[in-house]
Design an enzyme around this catalytic site. Structure first.
Site, PDB file in Angstrom:
ATOM      1  N   GLN A   6       0.830  -1.202   0.000  1.00  0.00           N
ATOM      2  CA  GLN A   6       0.000   0.000   0.000  1.00  0.00           C
ATOM      3  C   GLN A   6       0.867   1.257   0.000  1.00  0.00           C
ATOM      4  O   GLN A   6       0.567   2.210  -0.717  1.00  0.00           O
ATOM      5  CB  GLN A   6      -0.922  -0.012   1.216  1.00  0.00           C
ATOM      6  CG  GLN A   6      -1.848   1.180   1.275  1.00  0.00           C
ATOM      7  CD  GLN A   6      -2.839   1.080   2.419  1.00  0.00           C
ATOM      8  OE1 GLN A   6      -3.229  -0.007   2.825  1.00  0.00           O
ATOM      9  NE2 GLN A   6      -3.253   2.217   2.928  1.00  0.00           N
ATOM     10  N   GLU A   7       1.927   1.258   0.803  1.00  0.00           N
ATOM     11  CA  GLU A   7       2.835   2.409   0.831  1.00  0.00           C
ATOM     12  C   GLU A   7       3.467   2.631  -0.536  1.00  0.00           C
ATOM     13  O   GLU A   7       3.535   3.764  -1.019  1.00  0.00           O
ATOM     14  CB  GLU A   7       3.929   2.192   1.871  1.00  0.00           C
ATOM     15  CG  GLU A   7       4.966   3.303   1.887  1.00  0.00           C
ATOM     16  CD  GLU A   7       6.165   3.001   2.785  1.00  0.00           C
ATOM     17  OE1 GLU A   7       7.019   3.897   2.906  1.00  0.00           O
ATOM     18  OE2 GLU A   7       6.265   1.890   3.332  1.00  0.00           O
ATOM     19  N   ARG A   8       3.918   1.566  -1.158  1.00  0.00           N
ATOM     20  CA  ARG A   8       4.560   1.687  -2.470  1.00  0.00           C
ATOM     21  C   ARG A   8       3.566   2.140  -3.526  1.00  0.00           C
ATOM     22  O   ARG A   8       3.906   2.925  -4.416  1.00  0.00           O
ATOM     23  CB  ARG A   8       5.237   0.375  -2.834  1.00  0.00           C
ATOM     24  CG  ARG A   8       6.456   0.154  -1.963  1.00  0.00           C
ATOM     25  CD  ARG A   8       7.108  -1.175  -2.141  1.00  0.00           C
ATOM     26  NE  ARG A   8       8.309  -1.205  -1.297  1.00  0.00           N
ATOM     27  CZ  ARG A   8       8.846  -2.296  -0.821  1.00  0.00           C
ATOM     28  NH1 ARG A   8       8.333  -3.484  -1.109  1.00  0.00           N
ATOM     29  NH2 ARG A   8       9.924  -2.225  -0.058  1.00  0.00           N
ATOM     30  N   ARG A  33       6.868  30.378 -24.536  1.00  0.00           N
ATOM     31  CA  ARG A  33       8.266  30.798 -24.658  1.00  0.00           C
ATOM     32  C   ARG A  33       8.704  30.792 -26.114  1.00  0.00           C
ATOM     33  O   ARG A  33       8.480  29.830 -26.831  1.00  0.00           O
ATOM     34  CB  ARG A  33       9.163  29.863 -23.838  1.00  0.00           C
ATOM     35  CG  ARG A  33      10.618  30.195 -23.908  1.00  0.00           C
ATOM     36  CD  ARG A  33      10.952  31.366 -23.020  1.00  0.00           C
ATOM     37  NE  ARG A  33      12.396  31.493 -22.947  1.00  0.00           N
ATOM     38  CZ  ARG A  33      13.033  32.637 -22.961  1.00  0.00           C
ATOM     39  NH1 ARG A  33      12.362  33.774 -22.989  1.00  0.00           N
ATOM     40  NH2 ARG A  33      14.340  32.680 -22.906  1.00  0.00           N
ATOM     41  N   GLN A  44      10.125  20.873 -33.921  1.00  0.00           N
ATOM     42  CA  GLN A  44       9.777  19.455 -33.975  1.00  0.00           C
ATOM     43  C   GLN A  44      10.343  18.682 -32.787  1.00  0.00           C
ATOM     44  O   GLN A  44       9.656  17.835 -32.210  1.00  0.00           O
ATOM     45  CB  GLN A  44      10.275  18.839 -35.277  1.00  0.00           C
ATOM     46  CG  GLN A  44       9.842  17.396 -35.450  1.00  0.00           C
ATOM     47  CD  GLN A  44      10.358  16.780 -36.728  1.00  0.00           C
ATOM     48  OE1 GLN A  44      11.524  16.935 -37.067  1.00  0.00           O
ATOM     49  NE2 GLN A  44       9.477  16.101 -37.440  1.00  0.00           N
ATOM     50  N   LEU A 102      13.838  21.414 -21.269  1.00  0.00           N
ATOM     51  CA  LEU A 102      13.025  22.245 -22.163  1.00  0.00           C
ATOM     52  C   LEU A 102      12.869  23.676 -21.641  1.00  0.00           C
ATOM     53  O   LEU A 102      12.619  24.592 -22.424  1.00  0.00           O
ATOM     54  CB  LEU A 102      11.656  21.604 -22.392  1.00  0.00           C
ATOM     55  CG  LEU A 102      11.671  20.329 -23.228  1.00  0.00           C
ATOM     56  CD1 LEU A 102      10.283  19.711 -23.280  1.00  0.00           C
ATOM     57  CD2 LEU A 102      12.195  20.592 -24.635  1.00  0.00           C
ATOM     58  N   HIS A 103      13.028  23.855 -20.347  1.00  0.00           N
ATOM     59  CA  HIS A 103      12.987  25.202 -19.776  1.00  0.00           C
ATOM     60  C   HIS A 103      14.320  25.930 -19.942  1.00  0.00           C
ATOM     61  O   HIS A 103      14.401  27.133 -19.678  1.00  0.00           O
ATOM     62  CB  HIS A 103      12.635  25.140 -18.285  1.00  0.00           C
ATOM     63  CG  HIS A 103      11.177  25.055 -18.011  1.00  0.00           C
ATOM     64  ND1 HIS A 103      10.450  23.903 -18.176  1.00  0.00           N
ATOM     65  CD2 HIS A 103      10.302  25.980 -17.552  1.00  0.00           C
ATOM     66  CE1 HIS A 103       9.194  24.123 -17.837  1.00  0.00           C
ATOM     67  NE2 HIS A 103       9.081  25.378 -17.460  1.00  0.00           N
ATOM     68  N   GLY A 105      17.838  27.499 -19.162  1.00  0.00           N
ATOM     69  CA  GLY A 105      18.407  28.083 -17.944  1.00  0.00           C
ATOM     70  C   GLY A 105      17.372  28.394 -16.881  1.00  0.00           C
ATOM     71  O   GLY A 105      17.655  28.335 -15.683  1.00  0.00           O
ATOM     72  N   THR A 130      14.314   1.422  -2.500  1.00  0.00           N
ATOM     73  CA  THR A 130      14.992   1.961  -3.678  1.00  0.00           C
ATOM     74  C   THR A 130      14.562   1.223  -4.946  1.00  0.00           C
ATOM     75  O   THR A 130      14.002   0.128  -4.894  1.00  0.00           O
ATOM     76  CB  THR A 130      16.521   1.823  -3.548  1.00  0.00           C
ATOM     77  OG1 THR A 130      16.853   0.424  -3.519  1.00  0.00           O
ATOM     78  CG2 THR A 130      17.042   2.516  -2.301  1.00  0.00           C
TER      79      THR A 130
END
Length: 144
Positions: A6-8, A33, A44, A102-103, A105, A130
């Site tokens: 459930q946690e996972r 932008r 593209q 894609l943003h 800087g 992990t």
């Protein structure tokens, strides 16, 4: 130990939602932008990146939703919860990284949500077990 699945699953749900959110933020950003005299969305490569991430998010959401339904029926096992947690958290990390790219800087500026999403994504692959532990659980079940 009895609530690990459930946690996972909860972590997977959050990771899938976070990936979708940062993709949505980035999709809006590339429409607004401009570079080279036109919106980034006109390039593209940018469209391909958005298309790939949207597809990966949709596929992940479908599997996570399936796991949620199985959990509701009392049938979610540790293996499928591990699959969902591994895949969704790695997707979140990958999507945040690509969206940051894609943003440009601006992606590193803490005022931008993508920078925070990038930072937040890293821990997802660690807590609740992990990625390597998730793969071990899955691998053991398949090779037992």
């Amino acid at each position: 130990m009895t609530n690990l699945a459930q946690e996972r699953l909860a972590i997977a749900v959050g990771a899938a939602a976070a990936a979708e959110e940062v993709l949505d933020v980035t999709t809006r950003y590339v429409k607004e932008r401009e570079a080279f005299g036109r919106p980034l969305a006109g390039l593209q490569h940018v469209r391909f990146e958005i298309a790939e991430m949207a597809t990966e998010c949709a596929v992940t959401r479908t599997f996570v939703d399936h796991c949620v339904a199985e959990h509701g029926r009392g049938r979610l096992d540790a293996v499928h919860a591990s699959m969902a947690k591994w895949w969704a958290t790695e997707l979140q990390k990958r999507v945040a990284d690509r969206c940051l790219q894609l943003h440009g800087g601006y992606g590193y500026m803490s005022e931008y949500r993508v920078a925070r999403a990038f930072l937040d994504s890293r821990v997802q692959t660690i807590y609740g077990g992990t990625t390597e532990i998730m793969k071990e659980i899955i691998g053991r079940s398949l090779l037992a």
